[in-house]
Design an enzyme around this catalytic site. Structure first.
Site, short mmCIF file in Angstrom:
data_model
loop_
_atom_site.label_atom_id
_atom_site.label_comp_id
_atom_site.label_asym_id
_atom_site.label_seq_id
_atom_site.Cartn_x
_atom_site.Cartn_y
_atom_site.Cartn_z
N GLY A 8 22.65 -18.99 -5.72
CA GLY A 8 21.48 -18.58 -5.60
C GLY A 8 21.17 -16.96 -5.20
O GLY A 8 20.38 -16.56 -4.76
N GLY A 11 18.43 -14.31 -6.08
CA GLY A 11 17.01 -14.68 -5.43
C GLY A 11 16.83 -13.35 -4.50
O GLY A 11 17.49 -12.38 -4.24
N GLN A 12 15.48 -13.67 -4.01
CA GLN A 12 14.95 -12.82 -2.95
C GLN A 12 15.87 -12.51 -1.72
O GLN A 12 16.51 -11.34 -1.29
CB GLN A 12 13.76 -13.29 -2.14
N ASP A 34 24.63 -17.53 -9.77
CA ASP A 34 23.37 -18.14 -9.76
C ASP A 34 23.18 -18.99 -11.26
O ASP A 34 23.76 -18.73 -11.99
CB ASP A 34 22.36 -16.83 -9.88
N ILE A 35 21.80 -19.73 -11.22
CA ILE A 35 21.74 -20.20 -12.61
C ILE A 35 21.22 -19.21 -13.68
O ILE A 35 21.43 -19.51 -15.08
CB ILE A 35 20.78 -21.37 -12.50
N ASP A 52 25.71 -23.67 -11.99
CA ASP A 52 24.49 -24.67 -11.87
C ASP A 52 24.69 -25.46 -10.64
O ASP A 52 25.70 -26.25 -10.59
CB ASP A 52 24.02 -25.30 -13.02
N ILE A 53 24.31 -25.13 -9.40
CA ILE A 53 24.30 -26.24 -8.19
C ILE A 53 24.33 -27.68 -8.50
O ILE A 53 24.76 -28.55 -7.99
CB ILE A 53 23.28 -25.67 -7.00
N TYR A 142 8.69 -29.69 -0.05
CA TYR A 142 9.69 -28.62 0.43
C TYR A 142 10.19 -28.90 1.97
O TYR A 142 11.47 -28.92 2.09
CB TYR A 142 9.24 -27.16 0.19
N LYS A 146 13.92 -30.04 3.65
CA LYS A 146 14.55 -29.21 4.42
C LYS A 146 14.59 -29.97 5.80
O LYS A 146 15.99 -29.98 6.23
CB LYS A 146 13.61 -28.00 4.76
P1 NAD Z 1 14.44 -17.45 -4.63
O1 NAD Z 1 13.74 -18.59 -5.42
O2 NAD Z 1 14.15 -16.10 -4.49
O3 NAD Z 1 16.15 -17.50 -5.11
C1 NAD Z 1 16.57 -18.75 -5.40
C2 NAD Z 1 17.58 -18.66 -6.36
O4 NAD Z 1 18.39 -19.75 -6.76
C3 NAD Z 1 17.17 -18.07 -7.65
O5 NAD Z 1 17.73 -16.84 -8.05
C4 NAD Z 1 17.45 -19.26 -8.58
O6 NAD Z 1 17.66 -18.63 -10.08
C5 NAD Z 1 18.56 -19.68 -7.99
N1 NAD Z 1 18.87 -21.28 -8.63
C6 NAD Z 1 17.66 -21.95 -8.73
N2 NAD Z 1 18.25 -23.15 -9.27
C7 NAD Z 1 19.46 -23.13 -9.12
C8 NAD Z 1 20.62 -23.55 -9.84
N3 NAD Z 1 20.54 -25.09 -10.00
N4 NAD Z 1 22.00 -23.40 -9.47
C9 NAD Z 1 22.24 -22.21 -9.12
N5 NAD Z 1 21.19 -21.18 -8.60
C10 NAD Z 1 19.83 -21.89 -8.70
O7 NAD Z 1 14.56 -18.06 -3.19
P2 NAD Z 1 14.93 -17.39 -1.58
O8 NAD Z 1 13.58 -16.97 -1.12
O9 NAD Z 1 16.08 -16.27 -1.91
O10 NAD Z 1 15.31 -18.38 -0.76
C11 NAD Z 1 16.71 -18.91 -0.69
C12 NAD Z 1 16.77 -20.07 0.31
O11 NAD Z 1 16.31 -19.55 1.42
C13 NAD Z 1 16.12 -21.25 -0.16
O12 NAD Z 1 16.77 -22.46 0.48
C14 NAD Z 1 14.75 -21.33 0.59
O13 NAD Z 1 14.08 -22.31 0.72
C15 NAD Z 1 15.08 -20.57 1.85
N6 NAD Z 1 14.03 -19.93 2.46
C16 NAD Z 1 13.51 -18.82 2.04
C17 NAD Z 1 12.58 -18.26 2.43
C18 NAD Z 1 11.77 -16.96 2.20
O14 NAD Z 1 10.63 -16.44 2.78
N7 NAD Z 1 12.15 -16.33 1.08
C19 NAD Z 1 11.99 -18.71 3.78
C20 NAD Z 1 12.49 -19.81 4.47
C21 NAD Z 1 13.58 -20.38 3.78
N1 SER Z 2 8.76 -18.42 2.68
C1 SER Z 2 8.87 -19.86 2.38
C2 SER Z 2 7.76 -20.55 1.49
O1 SER Z 2 6.70 -20.23 1.82
C3 SER Z 2 8.98 -20.39 3.78
O2 SER Z 2 10.02 -21.32 3.65
O3 SER Z 2 8.15 -21.53 0.98
#
Ligand code: NAD
Ligand code: SER
Length: 310
Positions: A8, A11-12, A34-35, A52-53, A142, A146
């Site tokens: 992943g 992602g962000q 990443d996927i 792909d996870i 979600y 979690k």
């Molecule tokens: P994001 O959506 O920006 O990134 C997730 C990444 O996972 C993407 O690049 C996507 O292409 C990749 N992905 C999706 N399906 C996939 C698969 N089957 N195989 C491989 N990769 C795959 O999410 P994020 O904000 O970077 O969040 C990362 C983690 O942190 C998540 O578990 C999210 O729940 C957790 N989280 C994020 C936040 C936040 O504010 N960003 C807050 C709390 C928890």
């Molecule tokens: N930033 C995340 C969301 O809004 C919290 O896990 O989904």
């Protein structure tokens, strides 16, 4: 020393975490996966693989054939996107976790990081200074995924000795990669719209207070937790983590100090219900006692950084 795999990574969080870990361990020691087929430009200085996870066998052989001993599992659907596709969100958010936990249980991985969220809390949770151990009745798919993930992490630790560490991230605010479909995304979008067009229509009400954090703090917290001596840790489900809490109105007023003509309007949608079920603020005293956690960014510093870099 084995290698680190970030799943992943496009992602962000993943893109910034990959950069930070490569700076510490060296580019070749940190594999981004990443996927998405195309490597994001931020990550071109080190290895990148499409993975792909959901493909358990592919992930298992990748870990075993590439001398991976540490995984950061970030692939998931976030809160707003998950509500639109609950069945798929449940499978993505849970199946990947089992694949990685099982690899650790079988001795192929030394350590795992898997993020949880403030979404594990729900409408019956005390919402000011939410404690580590409290009522948790999440009302989103979600949040349910979690919370279940946290239970399984703790179970694999207690039963099989798996070293899996976790943080309940608040809403994360960053400028290097866009957010991926969460309820807290407004607090990133607002900066782009403020700079580009001087106004923003917010999908939450003006007084919706949520826990948030600047990405630099989140990355530092993640790395500090992963480097902490195991014997110092008391929480094997997921640590509460706190940065700053604010409302859309407070964020807009802070932006107006830099862009005085900035206008915010409010058109709450389905994400308002999600936000209403989450805490206003978090008590993270376990994190500060166990691994000296302290956030560095307050609201005005966060706003200055965001406006400077966007
Ligand atoms: P994001 O959506 O920006 O990134 C997730 C990444 O996972 C993407 O690049 C996507 O292409 C990749 N992905 C999706 N399906 C996939 C698969 N089957 N195989 C491989 N990769 C795959 O999410 P994020 O904000 O970077 O969040 C990362 C983690 O942190 C998540 O578990 C999210 O729940 C957790 N989280 C994020 C936040 C936040 O504010 N960003 C807050 C709390 C928890
Ligand atoms: N930033 C995340 C969301 O809004 C919290 O896990 O989904």
């Amino acid at each position: 020393m084995g290698k680190t795999l970030i799943i992943g990574a496009a992602g962000q969080i993943g893109s910034e975490l990959t950069l930070a870990l490569r700076q510490k361990k060296g580019n070749e020691a940190v594999i981004a996966a990443d996927i998405k087929s195309e490597c994001p430009s931020l990550l071109i200085d080190g290895p990148y693989h499409r993975l792909d996870i959901m493909n358990r066998e592919e992930v298992r052989s990748f870990v075993q054939n590439n001398a991976i001993d540490e995984v950061y599992l970030l692939a998931a659907l976030l809160s707003a996107t998950a509500e639109k596709n609950p069945d798929f969100a449940w499978r993505l958010n849970m199946e990947g976790l089992f694949t990685i936990l099982d690899l650790a249980k079988e001795g192929f991985l030394q350590r795992i990081f898997w993020p949880s969220s403030i979404a594990v809390f729900g409408p019956t949770t005390p919402n000011e200074g939410t404690p580590q151990h409290t009522v948790m009745e999440p009302s989103t798919v979600y949040g349910i995924s979690k919370q279940a993930g946290e239970r399984w992490c703790e179970y694999y630790h207690n039963t099989f000795g798996v070293d899996v560490r976790s943080l309940r991230y608040p809403g994360l605010i960053s400028y290097k990669s866009p957010p991926g479909g969460g309820t807290t995304d407004y607090a990133v979008d607002i900066f782009y719209k403020a700079k580009a067009q001087g106004n923003y229509t917010c999908f939450l009400n003006k007084d919706t207070e949520l826990p948030m954090m600047f990405m630099d703090d989140a990355i530092r917290a993640t790395i500090t937790l992963m480097e902490a001596p195991k014997e110092n840790l008391r929480i094997w489900s997921s640590y509460n983590l706190s940065g700053i809490s604010f409302t859309p109105d407070q964020l807009a007023k802070e932006i107006q100090k830099h862009i005085p003509d900035f206008i915010i309007r409010y058109e709450p949608d389905f994400r308002q219900t999600i936000a209403d079920s989450w805490p206003n603020s978090i008590d993270d005293s376990y994190a500060s006692e166990d691994w000296n956690w302290k956030p560095a960014y307050n609201l005005s510093e966060l706003v200055s950084e965001m406006l400077h870099h966007i």
